[in-house]
Design a protein around this motif. Structure first.
Motif, PDB file in Angstrom:
ATOM      1  N   PHE A   1       0.821  -1.215   0.000  1.00 16.89           N
ATOM      2  CA  PHE A   1       0.000   0.000   0.000  1.00 16.89           C
ATOM      3  C   PHE A   1       0.857   1.269   0.000  1.00 16.89           C
ATOM      4  CE2 PHE A   1      -3.173  -3.054   1.579  1.00 16.89           C
ATOM      5  CZ  PHE A   1      -4.178  -2.801   0.661  1.00 16.89           C
ATOM      6  N   SER A   2       2.023   1.204   0.600  1.00 12.27           N
ATOM      7  CA  SER A   2       2.933   2.356   0.535  1.00 12.27           C
ATOM      8  C   SER A   2       3.371   2.608  -0.899  1.00 12.27           C
ATOM      9  CB  SER A   2       4.157   2.108   1.426  1.00 12.27           C
ATOM     10  OG  SER A   2       3.793   1.994   2.774  1.00 12.27           O
ATOM     11  N   SER A   3       3.634   1.531  -1.618  1.00 12.33           N
ATOM     12  CA  SER A   3       4.023   1.667  -3.022  1.00 12.33           C
ATOM     13  C   SER A   3       2.895   2.282  -3.849  1.00 12.33           C
ATOM     14  CB  SER A   3       4.409   0.300  -3.600  1.00 12.33           C
ATOM     15  OG  SER A   3       5.525  -0.230  -2.924  1.00 12.33           O
ATOM     16  N   LEU A   4       1.655   1.839  -3.599  1.00  6.73           N
ATOM     17  CA  LEU A   4       0.506   2.410  -4.314  1.00  6.73           C
ATOM     18  C   LEU A   4       0.405   3.912  -4.053  1.00  6.73           C
ATOM     19  CD1 LEU A   4      -2.423  -0.169  -3.886  1.00  6.73           C
ATOM     20  CD2 LEU A   4      -0.918   0.175  -5.847  1.00  6.73           C
ATOM     21  N   ILE A   5       0.603   4.288  -2.797  1.00  8.46           N
ATOM     22  CA  ILE A   5       0.508   5.707  -2.446  1.00  8.46           C
ATOM     23  C   ILE A   5       1.594   6.517  -3.140  1.00  8.46           C
ATOM     24  CG2 ILE A   5       0.766   7.353  -0.546  1.00  8.46           C
ATOM     25  CD1 ILE A   5      -0.531   5.231   1.281  1.00  8.46           C
ATOM     26  N   LEU A   6       2.829   6.019  -3.153  1.00 11.49           N
ATOM     27  CA  LEU A   6       3.938   6.735  -3.776  1.00 11.49           C
ATOM     28  C   LEU A   6       3.760   6.850  -5.286  1.00 11.49           C
ATOM     29  CD1 LEU A   6       6.979   5.317  -1.766  1.00 11.49           C
ATOM     30  CD2 LEU A   6       5.992   7.606  -1.620  1.00 11.49           C
ATOM     31  N   VAL A   7       3.308   5.771  -5.921  1.00 11.57           N
ATOM     32  CA  VAL A   7       3.052   5.820  -7.366  1.00 11.57           C
ATOM     33  C   VAL A   7       1.967   6.847  -7.665  1.00 11.57           C
ATOM     34  CG1 VAL A   7       2.131   4.532  -9.335  1.00 11.57           C
ATOM     35  CG2 VAL A   7       3.837   3.463  -7.862  1.00 11.57           C
ATOM     36  N   SER A   8       0.906   6.833  -6.878  1.00  7.78           N
ATOM     37  CA  SER A   8      -0.196   7.778  -7.080  1.00  7.78           C
ATOM     38  C   SER A   8       0.260   9.220  -6.894  1.00  7.78           C
ATOM     39  CB  SER A   8      -1.341   7.460  -6.108  1.00  7.78           C
ATOM     40  OG  SER A   8      -1.812   6.147  -6.298  1.00  7.78           O
ATOM     41  N   LEU A   9       1.044   9.451  -5.836  1.00  8.97           N
ATOM     42  CA  LEU A   9       1.559  10.805  -5.600  1.00  8.97           C
ATOM     43  C   LEU A   9       2.477  11.253  -6.733  1.00  8.97           C
ATOM     44  CD1 LEU A   9       2.341  10.726  -1.768  1.00  8.97           C
ATOM     45  CD2 LEU A   9       0.525  11.998  -2.922  1.00  8.97           C
ATOM     46  N   GLY A  10       3.275  10.327  -7.257  1.00  8.39           N
ATOM     47  CA  GLY A  10       4.167  10.662  -8.374  1.00  8.39           C
ATOM     48  C   GLY A  10       3.407  11.086  -9.605  1.00  8.39           C
ATOM     49  N   ILE A  11       2.337  10.365  -9.934  1.00  6.37           N
ATOM     50  CA  ILE A  11       1.527  10.705 -11.105  1.00  6.37           C
ATOM     51  C   ILE A  11       0.849  12.054 -10.902  1.00  6.37           C
ATOM     52  CG2 ILE A  11      -0.511  10.045 -12.439  1.00  6.37           C
ATOM     53  CD1 ILE A  11       0.279   7.108 -11.934  1.00  6.37           C
ATOM     54  N   ILE A  12       0.246  12.239  -9.724  1.00  8.01           N
ATOM     55  CA  ILE A  12      -0.398  13.529  -9.436  1.00  8.01           C
ATOM     56  C   ILE A  12       0.631  14.653  -9.495  1.00  8.01           C
ATOM     57  CG2 ILE A  12      -1.572  14.872  -7.652  1.00  8.01           C
ATOM     58  CD1 ILE A  12      -2.848  12.240  -6.710  1.00  8.01           C
TER      59      ILE A  12
END
Length: 318
Positions: free
Chosen positions: A282-293
């Motif tokens: 879930f940390s990876s999902l959050i970081l990927v999402s933040l990177g795209i945003i």
């Protein structure tokens, strides 16, 4: 159509050729000779706009000397390296021709191809762009280009032609419409497709460089790829939603599994491995999402600062 008619096809149209220049001091004279040979063969009323993009060599000094030999040269020196797309956009802003062509400075898109492309404008098309049939590059690089163009075409809100580059000819009308999009990170082949009008793609075999190595480093290629994806697609934002839904489904399933084990008295104190795996996922999902945003926010920030997209240091014949 006879050869003679083809030679004089563009006598009544002013032609502008835009060439971005970077690290080309050693071979630029060959490129300009090829342009001049085609000018004479086709009887063009020519304007040649050279944009020197902050080269570390003495490219602009070479341009100044060549401008004494070829009176139709207009030259612009940028204050630093702003990148290929900005250099081309700058050149377009100085183009005054009825028909405008964009070619590279290394003769990979030779001027001898231009009469064939200009002929399509005479037929009523507003844009004729090149489709690279064969590339004289390594297999890894060719495969990467091929994959990228197809991914971009499939996810883009605007259908950008596959295997097309910046090499093209266009009418003055299209050039002016493209310049109304004052983007800080322009992806010109995408903008060219976005403005519309009647366009046609022509296949051609791309030649190898006449000398030297490409100024496109891996970092610059990645930047252009990102500009294409984030400027013409909302799919990355939709991926965040998909990742969130995937994480939700996994969480629900794991919760059900945990409750089932609880009621069956199977809960063990040792759950360290499971917790670490879930935490990392879930940390990876959050970081990927933040990177795209973050990519979209950075582009919004760039636009609202309203800085000029380039700085001109010096000009010749302008």
């Amino acid at each position: 159509m006879t050869f003679k008619k083809n030679r004089n096809l563009h006598m009544n149209q002013k032609i502008t050729i835009v060439i971005p220049v970077y690290n080309s001091a050693k071979f630029l004279h060959k490129t300009l000779k090829a342009v001049d040979d085609q000018r004479k063969a086709s009887n063009w009323d020519l304007e040649l706009v050279l944009v020197e993009d902050g080269s570390p060599d003495n490219s602009f000094e070479v341009i100044e000397k060549l401008a004494q030999q070829y009176s139709y040269i207009k030259a612009v020196k940028l204050s630093r390296n702003f990148g290929h797309q900005i250099a081309v956009k700058t050149g377009l802003s100085y183009a005054t021709g009825d028909y405008i062509a964009i070619i590279d400075d290394d003769l990979q898109d030779p001027p001898s191809l231009l009469p064939r492309f200009f002929a399509e404008l005479e037929k009523g098309f507003e844009v004729a762009y090149g489709i690279r049939k064969n590339r004289k590059e390594g297999e890894v690089k060719k495969t990467a280009y091929k994959v990228f163009y197809r991914i971009l075409n499939s996810i883009s809100d605007t259908k950008i032609p596959i295997d097309s580059g910046d090499f093209c000819v266009m009418t003055k009308n299209v050039k002016e419409k493209m310049l109304t999009l004052n983007e800080q990170n322009p992806y010109l082949r995408g903008i060219r497709a976005w403005v519309g009008f009647k366009q046609i793609g022509l296949e051609y075999e791309r030649s190898g460089r006449i000398e030297g190595e490409s100024g496109y480093s891996l970092k610059k290629l990645i930047k252009i790829a990102k500009d294409g994806i984030f400027s013409f697609s909302s799919i990355p934002l939709q991926i965040i939603t998909l990742l969130g839904n995937l994480g939700l489904v996994i969480s629900i399933l794991f919760s059900v599994f945990t409750i089932f084990r609880y009621f069956n008295n199977e809960i063990e104190v040792a759950g360290y491995t499971t917790m670490i795996i879930l935490l990392l996922f879930f940390s990876s999902l959050i970081l990927v999402s933040l990177g795209i945003i973050g990519e979209y926010i950075y582009r919004i920030y760039n636009e609202v600062r309203n800085r000029p997209y380039t700085i001109i240091e010096k000009t010749v014949n302008i």
